[in-house]
Design a protein around this motif. Structure first.
Motif, PDB file in Angstrom:
ATOM      1  N   GLY A   1     -69.503  31.927 -41.535  1.00  0.00           N
ATOM      2  CA  GLY A   1     -70.699  31.571 -42.282  1.00  0.00           C
ATOM      3  C   GLY A   1     -70.775  30.100 -42.623  1.00  0.00           C
ATOM      4  O   GLY A   1     -71.580  29.695 -43.464  1.00  0.00           O
ATOM      5  N   ALA A   2     -69.935  29.281 -41.991  1.00  0.00           N
ATOM      6  CA  ALA A   2     -69.896  27.850 -42.280  1.00  0.00           C
ATOM      7  C   ALA A   2     -69.868  27.072 -40.974  1.00  0.00           C
ATOM      8  O   ALA A   2     -68.850  26.487 -40.598  1.00  0.00           O
ATOM      9  N   PRO A   3     -70.990  27.088 -40.253  1.00  0.00           N
ATOM     10  CA  PRO A   3     -70.970  26.473 -38.916  1.00  0.00           C
ATOM     11  C   PRO A   3     -70.768  24.961 -38.961  1.00  0.00           C
ATOM     12  O   PRO A   3     -71.305  24.278 -39.825  1.00  0.00           O
ATOM     13  N   VAL A   4     -69.930  24.484 -38.033  1.00  0.00           N
ATOM     14  CA  VAL A   4     -69.790  23.038 -37.815  1.00  0.00           C
ATOM     15  C   VAL A   4     -69.982  22.806 -36.328  1.00  0.00           C
ATOM     16  O   VAL A   4     -69.704  23.692 -35.518  1.00  0.00           O
ATOM     17  N   GLU A   5     -70.462  21.616 -35.974  1.00  0.00           N
ATOM     18  CA  GLU A   5     -70.719  21.353 -34.559  1.00  0.00           C
ATOM     19  C   GLU A   5     -69.444  20.791 -33.913  1.00  0.00           C
ATOM     20  O   GLU A   5     -69.086  19.636 -34.123  1.00  0.00           O
ATOM     21  N   VAL A   6     -68.755  21.649 -33.158  1.00  0.00           N
ATOM     22  CA  VAL A   6     -67.570  21.221 -32.411  1.00  0.00           C
ATOM     23  C   VAL A   6     -67.837  21.545 -30.945  1.00  0.00           C
ATOM     24  O   VAL A   6     -68.131  22.680 -30.604  1.00  0.00           O
ATOM     25  N   LEU A   7     -67.761  20.532 -30.099  1.00  0.00           N
ATOM     26  CA  LEU A   7     -68.146  20.697 -28.695  1.00  0.00           C
ATOM     27  C   LEU A   7     -66.954  20.425 -27.791  1.00  0.00           C
ATOM     28  O   LEU A   7     -66.050  19.668 -28.149  1.00  0.00           O
ATOM     29  N   PRO A   8     -66.948  21.039 -26.601  1.00  0.00           N
ATOM     30  CA  PRO A   8     -65.836  20.809 -25.674  1.00  0.00           C
ATOM     31  C   PRO A   8     -66.069  19.595 -24.780  1.00  0.00           C
ATOM     32  O   PRO A   8     -67.191  19.334 -24.341  1.00  0.00           O
ATOM     33  N   ARG A   9     -65.022  18.867 -24.515  1.00  0.00           N
ATOM     34  CA  ARG A   9     -65.072  17.754 -23.557  1.00  0.00           C
ATOM     35  C   ARG A   9     -63.923  17.971 -22.592  1.00  0.00           C
ATOM     36  O   ARG A   9     -62.754  17.946 -22.978  1.00  0.00           O
ATOM     37  N   ARG A  10     -64.278  18.188 -21.321  1.00  0.00           N
ATOM     38  CA  ARG A  10     -63.245  18.567 -20.353  1.00  0.00           C
ATOM     39  C   ARG A  10     -62.406  17.360 -19.946  1.00  0.00           C
ATOM     40  O   ARG A  10     -62.936  16.279 -19.708  1.00  0.00           O
ATOM     41  N   GLY A  11     -61.124  17.582 -19.850  1.00  0.00           N
ATOM     42  CA  GLY A  11     -60.233  16.517 -19.397  1.00  0.00           C
ATOM     43  C   GLY A  11     -59.215  17.035 -18.399  1.00  0.00           C
ATOM     44  O   GLY A  11     -58.709  18.148 -18.541  1.00  0.00           O
TER      45      GLY A  11
ATOM     46  N   CYS B   1     -66.445  16.392 -32.542  1.00  0.00           N
ATOM     47  CA  CYS B   1     -67.634  16.439 -33.387  1.00  0.00           C
ATOM     48  C   CYS B   1     -68.574  15.332 -32.924  1.00  0.00           C
ATOM     49  O   CYS B   1     -68.139  14.377 -32.280  1.00  0.00           O
ATOM     50  N   PRO B   2     -69.856  15.432 -33.257  1.00  0.00           N
ATOM     51  CA  PRO B   2     -70.820  14.440 -32.748  1.00  0.00           C
ATOM     52  C   PRO B   2     -70.434  12.997 -33.083  1.00  0.00           C
ATOM     53  O   PRO B   2     -70.748  12.085 -32.317  1.00  0.00           O
ATOM     54  N   ASP B   3     -69.748  12.756 -34.204  1.00  0.00           N
ATOM     55  CA  ASP B   3     -69.381  11.375 -34.545  1.00  0.00           C
ATOM     56  C   ASP B   3     -67.933  11.045 -34.141  1.00  0.00           C
ATOM     57  O   ASP B   3     -67.385  10.025 -34.562  1.00  0.00           O
ATOM     58  N   HIS B   4     -67.309  11.931 -33.342  1.00  0.00           N
ATOM     59  CA  HIS B   4     -65.959  11.710 -32.806  1.00  0.00           C
ATOM     60  C   HIS B   4     -64.885  11.577 -33.882  1.00  0.00           C
ATOM     61  O   HIS B   4     -63.830  11.002 -33.641  1.00  0.00           O
ATOM     62  N   LEU B   5     -65.148  12.112 -35.061  1.00  0.00           N
ATOM     63  CA  LEU B   5     -64.120  12.185 -36.102  1.00  0.00           C
ATOM     64  C   LEU B   5     -63.824  13.663 -36.351  1.00  0.00           C
ATOM     65  O   LEU B   5     -64.715  14.498 -36.263  1.00  0.00           O
ATOM     66  N   PRO B   6     -62.578  14.005 -36.683  1.00  0.00           N
ATOM     67  CA  PRO B   6     -62.293  15.396 -37.004  1.00  0.00           C
ATOM     68  C   PRO B   6     -62.971  15.799 -38.322  1.00  0.00           C
ATOM     69  O   PRO B   6     -63.346  14.932 -39.114  1.00  0.00           O
TER      70      PRO B   6
END
Lengths: 388, 514, 84
Positions: A212-222, A318-323
């Motif tokens: 119930g506490a969504p945060v935007e965390v996206l995958p970046r393939r490496g 995260c969109p701003d590249h900070l954890p």
């Protein structure tokens, strides 16, 4: 007062959270759908870096983490983590590039990072290409074997009373006041909890939603390349200065910038590509070829060395590249600890200490919540608690 | 070959040869790649064409007429230009490429020099076969201990016997031709230890009776062993090898029904070479990363799931032979034909095999698969084989990880071979777990079929060859939003593939088939 | 009979043999040692899967002796892994 904590995720970050929380006397249950360190933790090089971070909230966390990795090494035995303070060497590709690197290093130095200008890079790395104009040596940069490190941290947590509960998180159980009272698993169990830590890494976005506490965390393939085992040829973590630009980049397509280092097993690791392609697992031979070409330009001897293995993982960003580390104001009791992108291994102990400090309501092992407000999930929310 | 290919076949063993021949007969343009110096794969392994007089091996082979017929068919199509044969090409990756596939190989015909090569086609048929499955035992890494396939390869490929006094052990019918071949070259085969009991066959009489060819082949080898006075010991196993710089003796024990050595039955036998093999492990390295579904084979291996026409679950991707279940050369040939018939049908070729012919092929495949199944059930891995191991026994030969280390990783909660690899390095070395994978699986998971780790790089390739692929002068990198330009062989022009020109056509001409 | 050079000495081989077959034909079963335990190793699988038989061919290390065809004048150095 928080007593019972459920940590979702048995990667290196979750294991570090469990280690610190259990050390602080909290009642900890770690839950994961897979075994320890089987996600992104097993797909990285084990970077513990200060060199790639510009002054700001992430560097502050990284500096604390570097100290805490040393402490963990002393407590658990450096060999159990394969902790190696090998140092980093960032090299420039040209004169202009070198000036930018030196300016960047000067700002890092002002923020407390140890930096050493290097004019003759081959004194440090004899097999580097002869035409490299110079670089910067970062003696604090280190490496751990990430899965061993996660396993050792989790084992230590279990010795301090923590439990491991295999399973997948389905949702949060909340009381009348909206506070978390437990975590429901997909199997139907309820794990009682005063607090739940979202340390699900790349899957932190999904776990946040379920809680119930969504945060935007996206995958970046490496992709990471692994060579045949060799006698020691590369002593430091060596990378090109454009890495610094790429880590913070938001460009859509493929980025590669070369990171080359030796391991205890004798192999040389070559990273690191970054692609935003969702959770697409397909092999990209163009990326592999590009990484190989860049590595051979840095270390010409690599041309005759065999690529033995390649692996890929999905870095959570995260969109701003900070954890995102800290309590979620929308669901009291939910604490996030995810979105570390390619720095999760390096930042894990400080993240664990900071999460523990948030749970205790006081500083823990040098982590003071008041000093790391830039990582709070609040930055993604409007004052009313709605995602921006 | 200047026109684009319709089909890429990887592997020129029985399945790949048959598939290529059928596809060519149906009018398709085919690229056939193999790492060997001659057509035939492991089963029909031959010295290179120019050296056959120096190393006579005809008497070691079975079904040579079929091999020669397939080679002849392929030779005709090389002349016509519809077959592009690439021997000594090691394929390291196969990826989706637009609507088709790109197969990445290195040309090693001037080994150790390597040249990166990319071939593309709308359809791909992987016939990469299998290799000997191994179970570790104390001393199995001593020089002079070989896989039975290794003994056979030295004999068939180079006319060389690895020892003069040899013991063989393991399970499965492959022990017999290897013993017969060694004996035919004057080697004293002191014992052949077969862990299974011959009576296990009697539980499946149907498939045996319906495959008289197989029965006759086995009987032929058995007769050869009798002729050379080679003793065949059922329910026995080589449980240890001894020696210093090389093997000098083995310990042989009779087995209880669970496969544990019967106390007091151990004998020491002096030898100068040993061959071991426990069935085969399918070579799935190119298939797994393409995402095709696997299914449990009866022999403990995961195998590729295929439909009646040998189509995998990935559109345009076909497989035949041991990759979809170990079953021997005759089955592989028929599966290859069947797979190629599907390729012809799916690519709407004009010359598609007649329905009657297809029905006959399908029924032959069904019959031969039933035999393979019976064979697998009659030759299982002995459940208690791990009782041969001491804590000091090396299990991962490359990283020298012992059984003790693997057991302690298991005690720490590792419950599959991938997890054990992360914690112990077993399977992280040169061979990437190809040798120890099945054993580590047995030691940790204990149930379910062995599914190999995903290997994105199917064979080692030099970084220099890869770098040249990136910097190929006539190539360019196609990214998501840039079109492919200045490229000669970019057929698909899609995301993230490097397009190099087909300039590495080196037209090797010295390897014509008879 | 033709020859290649193995560790500085001529080694005869029959046209068509691999480097491994030529070594085995002269009675050599081991030609390198392992990195950790310094155990002797030679040919095991014989078909390019196990990587036990590694040699240096014409200056290029990490070559599987069981796959590389012997050629007249080829220089082979054994003992891979010894100096690790």
């Amino acid at each position: 007062m928080t007593r019972k904590v459920v940590v979702v995720g048995a990667g290196v970050v979750g294991a570090a959270c469990a280690f610190h929380a259990a050390s602080a006397g909290l009642d900890v249950t770690v839950t994961d759908r897979g075994p320890v360190g089987a996600g992104t933790t097993s797909r990285g090089e084990g970077n513990v870096l200060l060199s790639d971070k510009e002054p700001g909230p992430e560097l502050a966390l990284a500096r604390l983490s570097r100290t805490l990795w040393d402490e963990a090494g002393q407590e658990l035995g450096p060999d159990t983590l394969e902790l190696e303070a090998k140092g980093g060497l960032v090299v420039a590709s040209g004169a202009e590039n070198l000036a930018a690197l030196q300016e960047f290093a000067a700002r890092q130095e002002a923020a407390g990072v140890r930096v050493e200008r290097v004019d003759r890079v081959r004194d440090l790395e004899p097999h580097l290409a002869p035409d490299i104009p110079g670089g910067v040596h970062y003696p604090q940069d280190a490496q751990v074997q990430p899965v061993l490190a996660a396993a050792a941290l989790l084992r230590a947590a279990l010795r301090r009373g923590a439990r491991f509960h295999p399973g997948e998180v389905a949702g949060a159980v909340t009381g009348r006041d909206g506070r978390v009272t437990g975590v429901r698993t997909a199997a139907g169990d309820v794990l009682p909890a005063d607090a739940v830590v979202n340390a699900a890494g790349t899957w932190g976005g999904e776990v946040g939603r379920r809680l119930g506490a969504p945060v935007e965390v996206l995958p970046r393939r490496g992709f990471v390349l692994v060579t045949e085992p060799l006698p020691p040829m590369v002593r430091h973590k060596v990378y090109s200065a454009d890495y610094v630009a790429n880590v913070a980049s938001s460009d859509a397509g493929l980025e590669t910038s070369c990171v080359v280092e030796g391991t205890r097993g004798g192999t040389v690791l070559i990273g690191a590509s970054r692609e935003r392609v969702g959770f697409d697992t397909t092999m990209n031979t163009a990326v592999v070829a590009r990484l190989a070409a860049q590595a051979c330009r840095l270390f010409p001897f690599l041309r005759g060395v065999h690529l033995m293995r390649a692996y890929r993982g999905f870095r959570p960003y995260c969109p701003d590249h900070l954890p995102v580390v800290g309590p979620d104001p929308r669901v009291p009791g939910v604490v996030h600890a995810c979105g570390h992108e390619g720095a999760g291994v390096g930042l894990a102990p400080a993240t664990g200490a900071l999460v523990t400090a948030h749970l205790l309501g006081r500083p823990w092992r040098g982590a003071d919540p008041a000093a790391h407000t830039g990582l709070l999930p609040d930055r993604f929310l409007t004052p009313g608690g709605v995602p921006q | 070959m200047t026109d684009p290919a319709d089909l890429i076949v990887v592997g020129a063993g029985p399945a790949g040869l048959a598939a290529a021949a059928t596809a060519l007969a149906g009018g398709l343009r085919v690229v056939l790649l193999d790492s060997g110096t001659a057509l035939g794969g492991q089963y029909w392994r031959h010295p290179p064409e120019h050296a056959r007089a120096a190393v006579p091996t005809d008497d070691l082979h079975h079904g040579l007429d079929r091999y020669r017929a397939l080679c002849k068919a392929l030779a005709q199509h090389r002349t016509s230009g519809r077959l592009d044969l690439r021997l000594e090409h090691h394929v390291w990756s196969a990826v989706r490429d637009g609507d088709g596939f790109a197969v990445h190989a290195v040309d090693r015909h001037e080994a150790p020099r390597e040249t990166a090569v990319v071939v593309r086609a709308p359809r791909l048929l992987v016939a990469t076969g299998a290799y000997d499955r191994q179970l570790p035992f104390p001393g199995w890494d001593l020089p002079g201990v070989l896989t039975i396939g290794g003994l056979q390869a030295l004999l068939k490929g180079g006319g060389v016997a690895a020892g003069s006094r040899v013991a063989l052990g393991g399970t499965g019918p492959f022990l017999l031709p290897v013993a017969a071949g060694l004996a035919a070259r004057g080697v004293e085969v002191v014992e052949v230890c077969e862990a299974a009991h011959p009576r296990a066959w009697l539980r499946h009489p149907g498939p045996l009776l319906r495959n008289p060819g197989k029965w006759a082949e086995g009987a032929g080898y058995a007769a050869a062993l009798v002729r050379h006075r080679v003793p065949l010991r059922p329910r026995a196993a080589i449980v240890a090898a001894e020696g210093g710089e090389r093997v000098t003796a083995v310990r042989i024990a009779s087995l209880a029904p669970d496969g544990s050595p019967r106390p007091g039955t151990e004998r020491r036998v002096e030898v100068d070479a040993v061959g071991v093999g426990w069935g085969f492990a399918p070579q799935l390295d190119l298939l797994v990363p393409l995402g095709c579904a696997l299914t449990d084979g009866v022999d403990g291996n995961a195998v590729v799931a295929v439909d009646e026409g040998m189509r995998t679950t990935v559109p345009g991707l076909y497989t035949a032979g041991e990759t979809c279940g170990v079953g021997g050369a005759a089955l592989a040939v028929n599966e290859g034909r069947l797979a190629a018939a599907s390729v012809l049908a799916d690519s709407r070729a004009t010359r598609v095999p007649a329905d009657k012919h297809l029905a006959a092929l399908r029924s032959a495949v069904a019959r031969q698969r039933a035999f393979a199944r019976a064979m697998a059930l009659a030759h299982p891995l002995p459940p208690a084989w791990s009782s041969w191991l001491t804590d000091e026994t090396v299990v991962c030969r490359c990283e020298e990880v012992t059984a003790g280390a693997i057991r302690s990783a298991r005690a720490d909660g590792a419950h599959d071979h991938r997890q054990v690899k992360q914690l112990t390095r077993a399977g992280m070395g040169w061979c990437q777990g190809r040798m120890c994978g099945p054993a580590v699986h047995c030691l940790t998971a204990r149930r379910g079929a062995y599914e190999p780790a995903e290997r994105l790089v199917a064979t080692p390739v030099t970084l220099g060859a890869l770098a040249d692929l990136d910097e190929a002068p006539a190539g360019t990198t196609c990214t998501a939003d840039t079109a492919c330009t200045a490229v000669t062989a970019c057929t698909a022009g899609t995301t993230g593939t490097v397009c190099t020109q087909a300039s590495t056509d080196n037209g090797e001409t010295d390897k014509e088939c008879s | 009979m033709t020859e290649m050079i193995v560790d500085g000495r001529p080694l005869p081989f029959v046209e068509g043999q691999t480097v491994a077959a030529a070594l085995v034909a002269t009675g050599r079963l081991a030609w390198r040692t392992t990195r950790v335990g310094h155990r002797p190793r030679g040919v095991f699988c014989g078909i390019g899967v196990c990587f036990d038989c590694l040699v240096t061919v014409d200056g290029a290390p990490g070559q599987r002796a069981c796959l590389v065809p012997a050629r007249p004048g080829m220089t082979v150095t054994t003992g891979e892994g010894d100096d690790d």
